[in-house]
Design a protein around this motif. Sequence first.
Motif, short mmCIF file in Angstrom:
data_model
loop_
_atom_site.label_atom_id
_atom_site.label_comp_id
_atom_site.label_asym_id
_atom_site.label_seq_id
_atom_site.Cartn_x
_atom_site.Cartn_y
_atom_site.Cartn_z
N TYR A 64 0.83 -1.20 0.00
CA TYR A 64 0.00 0.00 0.00
C TYR A 64 0.87 1.25 0.00
O TYR A 64 1.91 1.30 0.67
CB TYR A 64 -0.85 0.04 1.27
CG TYR A 64 -1.97 -0.96 1.34
CD1 TYR A 64 -3.02 -0.92 0.42
CD2 TYR A 64 -2.01 -1.92 2.34
CE1 TYR A 64 -4.08 -1.82 0.51
CE2 TYR A 64 -3.07 -2.82 2.45
CZ TYR A 64 -4.10 -2.76 1.52
OH TYR A 64 -5.13 -3.64 1.61
N GLU A 151 -12.61 0.31 -6.20
CA GLU A 151 -13.44 0.40 -5.00
C GLU A 151 -13.73 -1.00 -4.46
O GLU A 151 -13.72 -1.24 -3.25
CB GLU A 151 -14.74 1.15 -5.35
CG GLU A 151 -15.32 1.97 -4.23
CD GLU A 151 -14.32 2.69 -3.32
OE1 GLU A 151 -13.35 3.30 -3.80
OE2 GLU A 151 -14.53 2.63 -2.08
N ARG A 154 -10.87 -2.18 -2.42
CA ARG A 154 -10.83 -1.50 -1.12
C ARG A 154 -11.90 -2.09 -0.19
O ARG A 154 -11.67 -2.32 0.99
CB ARG A 154 -10.99 0.01 -1.29
CG ARG A 154 -9.80 0.64 -2.04
CD ARG A 154 -9.89 2.15 -2.13
NE ARG A 154 -9.81 2.78 -0.83
CZ ARG A 154 -10.78 3.50 -0.26
NH1 ARG A 154 -11.93 3.68 -0.90
NH2 ARG A 154 -10.62 4.03 0.92
N VAL A 167 -8.60 2.43 4.34
CA VAL A 167 -7.95 1.60 3.32
C VAL A 167 -7.28 2.53 2.30
O VAL A 167 -7.95 3.39 1.72
CB VAL A 167 -8.97 0.69 2.58
CG1 VAL A 167 -8.26 -0.22 1.59
CG2 VAL A 167 -9.79 -0.11 3.58
N ARG A 169 -5.79 4.26 -1.01
CA ARG A 169 -6.39 4.33 -2.34
C ARG A 169 -5.41 3.93 -3.43
O ARG A 169 -5.79 3.71 -4.56
CB ARG A 169 -6.90 5.75 -2.61
CG ARG A 169 -8.07 6.07 -1.72
CD ARG A 169 -8.61 7.46 -1.83
NE ARG A 169 -9.56 7.65 -0.76
CZ ARG A 169 -10.82 7.24 -0.80
NH1 ARG A 169 -11.28 6.63 -1.87
NH2 ARG A 169 -11.62 7.41 0.24
#
Length: 234
Positions: A64, A151, A154, A167, A169
């Motif tokens: 991430y 999305e 996520r 979370v 992006r």
Amino acid sequence: MKVKRFSSMDDLYSHAVATIVEAKNNGATTFGLATGGTMEPLYAKICKTDIDFSHCISFNLDEYVGLEATHEQSYAYYMNKHLLNQKPFLASYLPDGLAVDPLVETARYEGLLQQYPLDFQLLGIGQNGHIGFNEPGTSFASLTHLVTLEESTRQANARFFSSIDEVPRQAYTMGIQSIMRAKCILLLAVGEAKREVLERLLASDYTEDVPATALSKHPNVMVLTDLQEEENKL
Ligand code: PGA
């Protein structure tokens, strides 16, 4: 793409461990590793064995953007917790989620991957068909790059965070081409939530709409699943 179906989860994960041991016995020293709920029982099983990775190198698929290695939901933290603290490698690489310049970071990581070609790559699969964080539509020619997460990805990963807003992006991920260069690939598709995507993977042609279908052109891919073939379907 070979598919092996298991009725017992324990057998599935034992087979995955045996596949890794076999690769190691055949000389594999560079391992591409994955994170996610699917891999936790695998790493737990590996930690109970006497497998020694101290002369091996590991690379993670993704990380991430914006999370420090000490953040509990970073993949660096996950890997230390589930595998590397107990089974250290000679060197373990992940993309740096805090890198200042994404272009420099992705070039650095891709350069390392090219310096130490992967003998073995472990993969999970997302419900949207992603491998690593290569979301649908990603070029099959892609190298390590920065992605904006779908999305749905996520949402799927929100279970690990206290709320969806936490979370990230964006993420860094090995590209499809980076993954496809591995000599041998083991993909685990575990649990009902993966039934639809596994069916799509096995039924679809080679299409960037389903990133995992890139694997159909790889000479050495094994898929392990606990999902049984549905009559008249798969
Ligand atoms: P999971 O993630 O193992 O948590 O289902 C797999 C993936 O998104 O690649």
